[in-house]
Design a protein around this motif. Structure first.
Motif, PDB file in Angstrom:
ATOM      1  N   GLN A 113       0.774  -1.121   0.115  1.00  0.00           N
ATOM      2  CA  GLN A 113       0.119  -0.010  -0.055  1.00  0.00           C
ATOM      3  C   GLN A 113       0.941   1.564   0.328  1.00  0.00           C
ATOM      4  O   GLN A 113       0.176   2.384  -0.806  1.00  0.00           O
ATOM      5  CB  GLN A 113      -1.042   0.132   1.164  1.00  0.00           C
ATOM      6  N   ALA A 114       1.678   1.197   0.926  1.00  0.00           N
ATOM      7  CA  ALA A 114       2.878   2.280   0.944  1.00  0.00           C
ATOM      8  C   ALA A 114       3.782   2.649  -0.545  1.00  0.00           C
ATOM      9  O   ALA A 114       3.966   3.998  -0.773  1.00  0.00           O
ATOM     10  CB  ALA A 114       4.368   2.071   2.033  1.00  0.00           C
ATOM     11  N   ILE A 115       4.091   1.319  -1.126  1.00  0.00           N
ATOM     12  CA  ILE A 115       4.187   1.268  -2.839  1.00  0.00           C
ATOM     13  C   ILE A 115       3.289   1.928  -3.934  1.00  0.00           C
ATOM     14  O   ILE A 115       3.864   2.906  -4.138  1.00  0.00           O
ATOM     15  CB  ILE A 115       5.116   0.175  -2.802  1.00  0.00           C
ATOM     16  N   LEU A 116       2.323   2.320  -3.494  1.00  0.00           N
ATOM     17  CA  LEU A 116       1.425   2.390  -4.601  1.00  0.00           C
ATOM     18  C   LEU A 116       0.906   4.023  -3.714  1.00  0.00           C
ATOM     19  O   LEU A 116       0.622   4.288  -5.442  1.00  0.00           O
ATOM     20  CB  LEU A 116       0.248   1.482  -4.282  1.00  0.00           C
ATOM     21  N   ALA A 117       0.949   4.253  -3.269  1.00  0.00           N
ATOM     22  CA  ALA A 117       0.846   5.340  -2.360  1.00  0.00           C
ATOM     23  C   ALA A 117       2.033   6.889  -2.760  1.00  0.00           C
ATOM     24  O   ALA A 117       2.146   7.611  -3.376  1.00  0.00           O
ATOM     25  CB  ALA A 117       0.805   5.639  -0.621  1.00  0.00           C
ATOM     26  N   LYS A 118       3.308   5.813  -3.041  1.00  0.00           N
ATOM     27  CA  LYS A 118       4.290   6.204  -3.463  1.00  0.00           C
ATOM     28  C   LYS A 118       4.058   6.872  -4.371  1.00  0.00           C
ATOM     29  O   LYS A 118       4.714   7.981  -5.718  1.00  0.00           O
ATOM     30  CB  LYS A 118       5.754   5.735  -2.775  1.00  0.00           C
ATOM     31  N   GLN A 119       4.035   5.922  -5.547  1.00  0.00           N
ATOM     32  CA  GLN A 119       3.670   5.770  -6.778  1.00  0.00           C
ATOM     33  C   GLN A 119       2.613   7.048  -7.433  1.00  0.00           C
ATOM     34  O   GLN A 119       3.231   8.445  -8.347  1.00  0.00           O
ATOM     35  CB  GLN A 119       2.964   4.557  -7.524  1.00  0.00           C
ATOM     36  N   ASN A 120       1.599   7.889  -6.372  1.00  0.00           N
ATOM     37  CA  ASN A 120       0.826   8.798  -6.980  1.00  0.00           C
ATOM     38  C   ASN A 120       1.669   9.831  -6.282  1.00  0.00           C
ATOM     39  O   ASN A 120       1.186  11.595  -6.744  1.00  0.00           O
ATOM     40  CB  ASN A 120      -0.207   8.707  -6.260  1.00  0.00           C
ATOM     41  N   SER A 121       3.316   9.874  -5.534  1.00  0.00           N
ATOM     42  CA  SER A 121       3.299  11.315  -5.630  1.00  0.00           C
ATOM     43  C   SER A 121       4.119  12.044  -6.519  1.00  0.00           C
ATOM     44  O   SER A 121       4.363  12.772  -6.956  1.00  0.00           O
ATOM     45  CB  SER A 121       4.435  10.898  -4.135  1.00  0.00           C
ATOM     46  N   ARG A 122       4.551  11.496  -8.020  1.00  0.00           N
ATOM     47  CA  ARG A 122       4.948  11.785  -8.529  1.00  0.00           C
ATOM     48  C   ARG A 122       4.542  11.392 -10.193  1.00  0.00           C
ATOM     49  O   ARG A 122       4.928  10.309 -10.314  1.00  0.00           O
ATOM     50  CB  ARG A 122       6.264  11.970  -9.034  1.00  0.00           C
ATOM     51  N   MET A 123       3.633  11.636 -10.816  1.00  0.00           N
ATOM     52  CA  MET A 123       2.935  11.200 -11.916  1.00  0.00           C
ATOM     53  C   MET A 123       3.277  11.530 -13.284  1.00  0.00           C
ATOM     54  O   MET A 123       3.684  12.564 -13.462  1.00  0.00           O
ATOM     55  CB  MET A 123       0.954  11.243 -12.357  1.00  0.00           C
ATOM     56  N   VAL A 124       3.398  11.107 -14.200  1.00  0.00           N
ATOM     57  CA  VAL A 124       3.146  11.415 -15.945  1.00  0.00           C
ATOM     58  C   VAL A 124       2.728  12.359 -15.611  1.00  0.00           C
ATOM     59  O   VAL A 124       1.557  12.656 -15.607  1.00  0.00           O
ATOM     60  CB  VAL A 124       3.396   9.849 -16.486  1.00  0.00           C
ATOM     61  N   SER A 125       3.342  13.457 -16.436  1.00  0.00           N
ATOM     62  CA  SER A 125       2.540  14.855 -16.533  1.00  0.00           C
ATOM     63  C   SER A 125       1.314  14.248 -18.037  1.00  0.00           C
ATOM     64  O   SER A 125       1.716  14.135 -18.883  1.00  0.00           O
ATOM     65  CB  SER A 125       3.655  15.718 -17.298  1.00  0.00           C
ATOM     66  N   SER A 126       0.072  15.451 -17.952  1.00  0.00           N
ATOM     67  CA  SER A 126      -0.411  15.297 -19.252  1.00  0.00           C
ATOM     68  C   SER A 126      -0.168  15.349 -20.981  1.00  0.00           C
ATOM     69  O   SER A 126      -0.275  14.470 -21.550  1.00  0.00           O
ATOM     70  CB  SER A 126      -1.681  15.851 -18.876  1.00  0.00           C
ATOM     71  N   PHE A 127       1.062  16.322 -20.686  1.00  0.00           N
ATOM     72  CA  PHE A 127       1.374  16.361 -21.738  1.00  0.00           C
ATOM     73  C   PHE A 127       2.713  15.338 -22.062  1.00  0.00           C
ATOM     74  O   PHE A 127       2.765  14.940 -23.645  1.00  0.00           O
ATOM     75  CB  PHE A 127       2.464  17.635 -22.071  1.00  0.00           C
ATOM     76  N   LYS A 128       3.266  14.469 -21.446  1.00  0.00           N
ATOM     77  CA  LYS A 128       4.252  13.786 -21.837  1.00  0.00           C
ATOM     78  C   LYS A 128       3.338  12.456 -21.989  1.00  0.00           C
ATOM     79  O   LYS A 128       3.326  11.478 -22.723  1.00  0.00           O
ATOM     80  CB  LYS A 128       4.646  13.522 -20.711  1.00  0.00           C
ATOM     81  N   ALA A 129       2.073  12.259 -20.982  1.00  0.00           N
ATOM     82  CA  ALA A 129       1.295  10.665 -21.852  1.00  0.00           C
ATOM     83  C   ALA A 129       0.165  11.208 -22.310  1.00  0.00           C
ATOM     84  O   ALA A 129       0.587   9.914 -23.919  1.00  0.00           O
ATOM     85  CB  ALA A 129       0.135  10.908 -20.605  1.00  0.00           C
ATOM     86  N   GLN A 130       0.246  12.437 -23.086  1.00  0.00           N
ATOM     87  CA  GLN A 130       0.280  12.199 -24.931  1.00  0.00           C
ATOM     88  C   GLN A 130       0.743  12.029 -25.682  1.00  0.00           C
ATOM     89  O   GLN A 130       0.578  12.133 -26.279  1.00  0.00           O
ATOM     90  CB  GLN A 130      -0.762  13.967 -24.962  1.00  0.00           C
ATOM     91  N   GLU A 131       2.635  12.736 -25.255  1.00  0.00           N
ATOM     92  CA  GLU A 131       3.627  12.717 -25.994  1.00  0.00           C
ATOM     93  C   GLU A 131       3.785  10.791 -26.807  1.00  0.00           C
ATOM     94  O   GLU A 131       3.289  10.489 -27.459  1.00  0.00           O
ATOM     95  CB  GLU A 131       4.651  12.704 -26.178  1.00  0.00           C
ATOM     96  N   ILE A 132       3.636   9.667 -25.549  1.00  0.00           N
ATOM     97  CA  ILE A 132       3.331   8.926 -25.358  1.00  0.00           C
ATOM     98  C   ILE A 132       2.044   7.677 -26.112  1.00  0.00           C
ATOM     99  O   ILE A 132       2.262   7.057 -26.675  1.00  0.00           O
ATOM    100  CB  ILE A 132       3.204   8.012 -23.880  1.00  0.00           C
TER     101      ILE A 132
END
Length: 279
Positions: free
Chosen positions: A26-45
């Motif tokens: 649960q702590a790992i999943l919470a830490k993943q949410n601390s820095r998400m892929v930006s919407s701009f980068k997600a669109q580029e991907i």
């Protein structure tokens, strides 16, 4: 299942029970949410997704994925039948790791095979076993290209989707399933296997790789979604399919001598295209 060869013990369990996460996970999943892929980068991907898969196959050719000899064990529908010649579509066929072992096992079938990557299709066709009389391989974006332009409507006995839907943005999953629905016969089957929610691979992602809920970016620009059986059931039933089976397959490889413990969680399902009630 227990296999102790090479000091490895392998266990497999099938379940529909919800995943129980430890506090550590649960702590790992919470830490993943601390820095998400930006919407701009997600669109580029998203825009460059074909390019990323083409580079993958350019670098790896037919050397990365192993032949899928396990499919007949998990899906009895793929066992050879000399009486009835099956019409089968494999979406995300890659270089043929599903098709060629099935043909070698004597499956009486006409295969359609499509992939997002032109290089994957080139590699599949370069296999000495490729024969256009029973394999029709073509490049296809399963999200934007209509399958009925290549395959007759309501004509297929089976469609396989093995570790392919996870590579597609979840916003497009419904479009893909609707596309598949059109080419399956009434009563035809979709055979599905992919990454299950909270699989080890999901928990290994570091902050900065999460695009959306259960959807991640790998280092090479390819992506992976992790499915719950509830999500997949809703996706299929919303698009006119009936559940035959839908479960998690949990695998574990343990090597005490090497201090290795590798738990994996996949989703495996079979859904049937609802039989028409039209007279």
């Amino acid at each position: 299942m227990d296999d102790c060869s090479n000091n490895n013990s392998r266990y497999q369990e099938e379940t529909t029970d919800p995943v129980q996460l430890s506090e550590h996970d649960q702590a790992i999943l919470a830490k993943q949410n601390s820095r998400m892929v930006s919407s701009f980068k997600a669109q580029e991907i998203e825009k460059n997704s074909k390019k990323h898969w083409d580079i993958f196959y350019k670098n790896n050719g037919n050397r990365f994925f192993k032949d899928r000899h396990w499919t007949t064990r998990e899906f009895s529908e793929l066992i050879g039948d000399d009486v009835h010649k099956k019409s089968i579509l494999e979406i995300g066929c890659g270089v043929g790791n599903l098709i060629y072992p099935l043909l070698a096992d004597g499956l009486n079938a006409m295969f359609y095979a499509c992939d997002f990557s032109p290089r994957a299709i080139e590699c599949l066709k370069s296999n000495p076993s490729y024969d256009p009389s029973f394999i029709n391989a073509f490049n296809c974006d399963i999200v934007t290209d209509e399958l009925i332009t290549r395959i007759p409507e309501n004509s297929l006995d089976l469609v396989t989707a093995i570790f392919v839907l996870s590579a597609i943005h979840p916003d497009n999953h419904q479009t893909v399933i609707s596309n598949i629905y059109k080419v399956l016969k009434y009563g035809g089957l979709l055979l599905f296997r992919d990454y299950g929610i909270y699989d080890m691979a999901q928990l290994r992602f570091k902050p900065g790789h999460k695009i959306a809920d259960n959807f991640y970016m790998r280092q090479d620009g390819t992506r992976s979604y992790f499915f719950s059986i509830e999500y997949f059931q809703n996706l299929m039933e919303t698009n006119g399919f009936v559940e035959c089976s839908n479960k998690y397959v949990c695998k574990r490889t343990v090597n005490i001598k090497e201090d290795v413990d590798v738990p994996r969680r996949f989703i495996q399902a079979t859904f049937s295209k609802r039989v028409s009630t039209d007279v």
